[in-house]
Design an enzyme around this catalytic site. Structure first.
Site, short mmCIF file in Angstrom:
data_model
loop_
_atom_site.label_atom_id
_atom_site.label_comp_id
_atom_site.label_asym_id
_atom_site.label_seq_id
_atom_site.Cartn_x
_atom_site.Cartn_y
_atom_site.Cartn_z
N PHE A 149 0.81 -1.23 0.00
CA PHE A 149 0.00 0.00 0.00
C PHE A 149 0.84 1.26 0.00
O PHE A 149 0.37 2.33 -0.40
CB PHE A 149 -0.95 0.01 1.22
CG PHE A 149 -0.27 0.44 2.49
CD1 PHE A 149 -0.11 1.79 2.79
CD2 PHE A 149 0.24 -0.49 3.39
CE1 PHE A 149 0.54 2.20 3.94
CE2 PHE A 149 0.89 -0.09 4.54
CZ PHE A 149 1.05 1.25 4.81
N LYS A 173 -0.95 -7.25 -9.41
CA LYS A 173 -1.95 -7.37 -8.32
C LYS A 173 -1.54 -6.37 -7.25
O LYS A 173 -0.71 -6.66 -6.38
CB LYS A 173 -1.94 -8.81 -7.77
CG LYS A 173 -3.20 -9.28 -7.07
CD LYS A 173 -3.67 -8.43 -5.91
CE LYS A 173 -2.83 -8.56 -4.67
NZ LYS A 173 -3.19 -7.55 -3.62
N GLU A 176 -4.82 -3.94 -2.09
CA GLU A 176 -6.27 -3.72 -2.08
C GLU A 176 -6.62 -2.46 -1.28
O GLU A 176 -7.76 -2.00 -1.32
CB GLU A 176 -7.01 -4.94 -1.52
CG GLU A 176 -6.73 -5.28 -0.06
CD GLU A 176 -5.42 -6.07 0.17
OE1 GLU A 176 -4.49 -5.96 -0.66
OE2 GLU A 176 -5.34 -6.76 1.20
N SER A 226 5.29 -6.94 3.45
CA SER A 226 5.78 -7.21 4.81
C SER A 226 6.60 -8.51 4.85
O SER A 226 6.55 -9.33 3.92
CB SER A 226 4.60 -7.30 5.76
OG SER A 226 3.70 -8.27 5.29
N CYS A 281 9.56 1.90 3.67
CA CYS A 281 10.47 0.80 4.00
C CYS A 281 11.87 1.32 4.22
O CYS A 281 12.72 0.61 4.73
CB CYS A 281 10.47 -0.24 2.90
SG CYS A 281 11.15 0.42 1.38
N GLU A 381 9.26 -3.69 13.12
CA GLU A 381 9.09 -2.58 12.17
C GLU A 381 7.79 -1.88 12.57
O GLU A 381 6.70 -2.43 12.38
CB GLU A 381 8.99 -3.11 10.75
CG GLU A 381 8.84 -2.01 9.73
CD GLU A 381 8.60 -2.52 8.31
OE1 GLU A 381 7.90 -3.53 8.14
OE2 GLU A 381 9.11 -1.90 7.38
P1 NAD Z 1 1.52 -6.63 2.98
O1 NAD Z 1 2.54 -7.70 3.07
O2 NAD Z 1 0.39 -6.65 3.93
O3 NAD Z 1 0.85 -6.63 1.52
C1 NAD Z 1 1.65 -6.64 0.34
C2 NAD Z 1 0.88 -7.36 -0.77
O4 NAD Z 1 0.70 -8.73 -0.40
C3 NAD Z 1 -0.51 -6.79 -1.03
O5 NAD Z 1 -0.73 -6.77 -2.42
C4 NAD Z 1 -1.44 -7.77 -0.32
O6 NAD Z 1 -2.69 -7.89 -0.96
C5 NAD Z 1 -0.69 -9.08 -0.42
N1 NAD Z 1 -0.94 -9.95 0.72
C6 NAD Z 1 -1.22 -9.57 2.01
N2 NAD Z 1 -1.36 -10.65 2.80
C7 NAD Z 1 -1.15 -11.73 2.01
C8 NAD Z 1 -1.13 -13.14 2.26
N3 NAD Z 1 -1.36 -13.63 3.47
N4 NAD Z 1 -0.88 -13.96 1.23
C9 NAD Z 1 -0.62 -13.48 -0.02
N5 NAD Z 1 -0.62 -12.16 -0.30
C10 NAD Z 1 -0.89 -11.29 0.69
O7 NAD Z 1 2.33 -5.25 3.04
P2 NAD Z 1 1.75 -3.77 3.18
O8 NAD Z 1 1.25 -3.57 4.58
O9 NAD Z 1 0.87 -3.46 2.04
O10 NAD Z 1 3.10 -2.92 2.97
C11 NAD Z 1 3.94 -2.53 4.03
C12 NAD Z 1 5.15 -3.42 4.12
O11 NAD Z 1 5.86 -3.40 2.88
C13 NAD Z 1 6.15 -2.96 5.16
O12 NAD Z 1 6.63 -4.07 5.86
C14 NAD Z 1 7.28 -2.34 4.33
O13 NAD Z 1 8.55 -2.34 4.93
C15 NAD Z 1 7.25 -3.20 3.13
N6 NAD Z 1 7.89 -2.54 2.02
C16 NAD Z 1 9.12 -2.98 1.65
C17 NAD Z 1 9.78 -2.35 0.62
C18 NAD Z 1 11.15 -2.80 0.21
O14 NAD Z 1 11.60 -2.40 -0.83
N7 NAD Z 1 11.82 -3.63 0.98
C19 NAD Z 1 9.18 -1.27 -0.05
C20 NAD Z 1 7.91 -0.86 0.36
C21 NAD Z 1 7.27 -1.52 1.39
#
Ligand code: NAD
Length: 496
Positions: A149, A173, A176, A226, A281, A381
């Protein structure tokens, strides 16, 4: 209310699934849009269309692919502020920060215009007498991207422009939680003249992701999100024999040496810690004060305490609300744990709100000192506007602390000493290092190179590494006979 659309087989469609997700304005949690999660059949249809489109897209000359990217980056620039406005409304980011999110994505689309040079192979003439070896890069097929997000423009743009410029087709994808921005990016890609089927957009959550991770026609997966989900995506994708790059969470330290310029340190720490409500991040969430620089902690805290969160279109706002009520609860819980576990809360943002928007996901700037590695605010985090201050006596101790972290996304050092900076950059086990730069996100001609628990895979996002990730190398060894005199069989493996 706006209906968010999928883009499947060249058509923008609402989707037939009963399962709906509501997109909300994080400033008051009122609904602003609705999205039907893609059904299994819709995700399968997107993959099938991308597979069919691959046959002709991979044969499209590289300069034609580059021209689509040239038109795309021009359209993104033309619509820059409009995309930023959509982005600000669904994420709560300030307009200036939203513009930064769009801009850092445009830079990658711009880089993808260089695809002819980026995808050049290697050649060596006369590897044996009259034998030459040369290599080509060829696309993989259908690639998929799963995005978080917190950068709904930049991170999708890290992925599909380069993957598609390489000759692949792509299924995106996005998160959401803020799907309207990615929809706008895809609309403009169509307007840039991308042939039908080359890019697909499906909205949804785990169920859509699981199909992408296991479908035999998906050849490579790019994920950002994450840690837990990143590990799951990496393990499941590789278990299904796919190429996977998974960028995950982080805990980034900034080391403050006593010879640094105090005012620069203060200015830089403010934006890097609580900017974007800490939902980056690469946010600096731990400041490590070395020796006498600890005397600056109160001033750092006072400056951070002056930052006022506010609405996306309030030019005075330093940052916006958190993305969701769940995110707010989680951050408030961690702040409470910090207090219980003995850290000193110098600035406490747990009770912050914005007048008229009391139902929003607001958390004020928060600063802790006397934080130790056993505390949950140090280990987790937080992904909120919270800075943890730690004190050590030497650069060696600072290095040991940073290197003991399971994460390795970004770090920075503030110093006037070249020797200290050189030691830090060389010895720190983190993939992106800033010297007097708090958030060292590389431009697209380099790659985004997080390490350790912040990244699972080997080839990173954008730059040359992304071209390697999205292509196979074909190496050709060739001989052309200039006479028909046969030399007899060669019974060895050596080239003769
Ligand atoms: P998230 O892991 O909740 O969601 C990321 C994606 O995975 C979304 O599209 C979501 O729909 C999908 N998803 C969520 N749960 C899932 C599951 N159980 N199974 C399969 N797919 C699933 O992450 P978020 O809260 O949207 O983003 C924040 C996180 O992203 C933070 O931890 C941040 O550090 C990380 N991030 C990392 C970088 C990097 O380059 N390392 C960059 C930006 C964000």
């Amino acid at each position: 209310m706006k209906q968010v659309l999928h883009y499947i087989d060249g058509e923008f469609v609402e989707g037939n699934s009963e399962r709906q997700i509501t997109v909300t304005n994080p400033a008051n949690n009122e609904a602003i849009a609705r999205v039907n999660c893609a059904s299994d059949a819709e995700v399968h249809a997107a993959i099938a269309s991308a597979k069919a489109a691959f046959d002709s897209w991979k044969e499209t000359p590289v300069s034609e692919r580059a021209r689509v990217m040239l038109r795309y980056q021009a359209l993104l620039k033309e619509h820059h502020d409009e995309i930023a406005e959509i982005l600000a409304q669904e994420t709560g980011k300030t307009f200036e920060d939203a513009k930064g999110d769009v801009w850092r994505g445009i830079e990658v689309a711009e880089h993808a215009c260089n695809i002819a040079s980026l995808s050049m192979g290697e050649t060596v003439e006369n590897v044996a007498r009259k034998i030459d070896t040369y290599s080509y890069t060829q696309p993989l097929g259908v690639c998929a991207g799963i995005t978080p997000f917190n950068f709904p423009a930049m991170i999708p743009l890290w992925m599909f422009p380069l993957a598609i410029a390489c000759g692949n087709t792509f299924v995106l994808k996005p998160s959401e939680q803020d799907p309207m921005t990615p929809q706008r990016l895809v609309e403009l890609f169509e307007e840039a003249g991308a042939p039908k089927g080359v890019l697909q957009l499906v909205h949804g959550d785990k169920s859509a992701v699981d199909i992408l991770l296991t479908h035999e026609d998906i050849k490579a997966i790019s994920f950002v999100g994450s840690v837990g989900v990143g590990q799951y995506v990496y393990k499941t994708g590789t278990d299904h024999l796919k190429r996977v790059q998974a960028f995950a969470g982080a805990k980034n330290h900034s080391v403050i040496m006593p010879d640094a310029n105090k005012q620069q340190v203060i200015n830089n720490l403010v934006g890097a810690s609580v900017g974007a409500a800490g939902q980056r991040c690469m946010a600096i969430s731990v400041a490590v004060f070395v020796g006498s620089s600890k005397e600056w902690i109160d001033e750092v805290a006072a400056e951070i305490g002056k930052v006022k969160p506010g609405l996306w279109n309030d030019p005075e706002a330093g940052y916006g609300p958190l993305i969701s009520p769940q995110a707010k609860v989680r951050v408030l819980d961690l702040i409470a744990q910090g207090k219980q576990q003995g850290a000193e809360c110098l600035v406490d943002g747990s009770d912050f709100t914005v007048e008229g928007y009391e139902t929003g996901n607001w958390v004020g700037p928060t600063v802790f000192r006397n934080v130790t590695p056993e505390m949950s605010i140090y280990q987790e985090e937080i992904f909120g506007p919270v800075l943890c201050c730690v004190e050590v006596e030497t650069l060696e101790e600072a290095l040991e602390l940073v290197n003991n972290s399971p994460y390795g996304n970004g770090t920075s050092i503030f110093t006037a000493s070249g020797a200290a900076a050189r030691k830090y950059q060389h010895e720190v086990e983190v993939g992106q290092v800033g010297i007097n730069i708090p958030i060292p996100v590389p431009l697209p001609f380099f790659s985004f190179t997080g390490w350790k628990g912040s990244f699972y895979g080997d080839q990173h996002a954008y730059g040359k590494q992304a071209v390697r990730f999205y292509t196979e190398t074909k190496t050709i060894t060739a001989r052309w006979f200039d006479s028909d005199i046969a030399t007899g069989p060669n019974m060895t493996i050596a080239l003769k």
